[in-house]
Design an enzyme around this catalytic site. Structure first.
Site, PDB file in Angstrom:
ATOM      1  CG  LEU A  96      27.047   6.384  48.102  1.00 25.03           C
ATOM      2  CD1 LEU A  96      26.551   6.140  46.289  1.00 25.03           C
ATOM      3  CD2 LEU A  96      26.643   7.892  48.409  1.00 25.03           C
ATOM      4  CG  ASP A  97      23.040   5.621  53.887  1.00 21.45           C
ATOM      5  OD1 ASP A  97      24.105   5.429  54.597  1.00 21.45           O
ATOM      6  OD2 ASP A  97      22.255   6.585  54.278  1.00 21.45           O
ATOM      7  NE  ARG A  98      21.197  -2.526  53.652  1.00 21.20           N
ATOM      8  CZ  ARG A  98      21.744  -3.834  53.868  1.00 21.20           C
ATOM      9  NH1 ARG A  98      21.454  -4.696  53.223  1.00 21.20           N
ATOM     10  NH2 ARG A  98      22.286  -3.834  55.255  1.00 21.20           N
TER      11      ARG A  98
END
Ligand code: URA
Length: 240
Positions: A102-104
């Site tokens: 998952l993106d930051r």
């Protein structure tokens, strides 16, 4: 099997760590605090460590509610970065890995396991495992853009001949999008392709498993038997 043996298999502890956890009162057997590592464990008994029921199998599956600002990695490769694995106890963080990324700035359901085969299946494009995300975007999504995203849009992917590869069909249901692909920034690129920018993204389901809404950001728990069945069968089991 003895309780200390069970703990070393299920909770990935050394015998010494298991003995310490028992002595510290961190372990319960069917709700009663355990005092003796030699006690026999029978099928169906509920063993908990720090209040969390441990999985019966030797494979580990858990879900985390990923907080914002953490990168999906097992170790800090860049100075100063916070990584999701640091939210797990050391004995688990040493063993499990996050399934996909998952993106930051993306929050929500992140599964960790030591089951490489099941993780591979869950991520393989061939298996079309569904992932659902609650989103906000700017400006608010129009019906036309929603239809285009559902059919497939140009997110910059090209085949060997330079032909456009559209994103795979998706479902948009109000503020939840369900996709089966998992390319880098997949959803952000799909929205960008039709002139919209994702503002927030929160994964609410993966492989038929819903995010446990009682988990606060950064908290985690083991998957239960039904959830493990859904995960290991690519979302096609466990009552869906
Ligand atoms: N799509 C994105 O753009 N980001 C995520 O983190 C997950 C899916």
């Amino acid at each position: 099997m003895r309780l200390d043996g069970f703990l070393s298999k299920s909770a990935l502890m050394t015998r010494r760590e298991a003995a310490r956890a028992i002595a510290a009162g961190r372990v319960t057997v069917d709700g009663d605090t355990a005092r003796d590592g030699s006690v026999r464990i029978a099928d169906g008994m509920k063993i908990a460590l720090d209040g969390r029921i441990l999985p019966p199998a030797s494979k580990i599956y858990l879900m985390m509610n990923k907080p914002e600002g953490f990168i999906t990695a097992t170790e800090d490769r860049r100075r100063g970065e916070r990584v999701v694995s640091e939210l797990l106890p050391d004995e688990l963080a040493r063993r499990v890995f996050p399934v996909g990324r998952l993106d930051r700035d993306t929050t929500g359901l992140l599964i960790f396991t030591d089951d490489g085969e099941a993780a591979h299946r869950a991520l393989s494009p061939r298996h079309h495992v569904e992932k659902s995300y609650m989103f906000t975007c700017s400006p608010p999504l129009t019906p036309e853009a929603s239809d285009a995203i559902e059919k497939g849009v140009d997110i910059g992917e090209r085949d060997g001949k330079g032909e456009v590869i559209l994103s795979k069909p998706a479902r948009v249901d109000g503020d939840v999008i369900t996709i089966t692909e998992g390319k880098f920034h997949q959803i952000k690129r799909m929205f960008h392709a039709v002139g919209f920018e994702i503002e927030t993204l929160r994964r609410v389901a993966f492989s038929g498993i819903a995010l446990d809404e009682s988990l606060m950001p950064g908290e985690w728990r083991y998957l239960d038997g039904e959830e493990i069945a859904k995960f290991t069968s690519g979302g096609k089991n466990g009552g869906d």
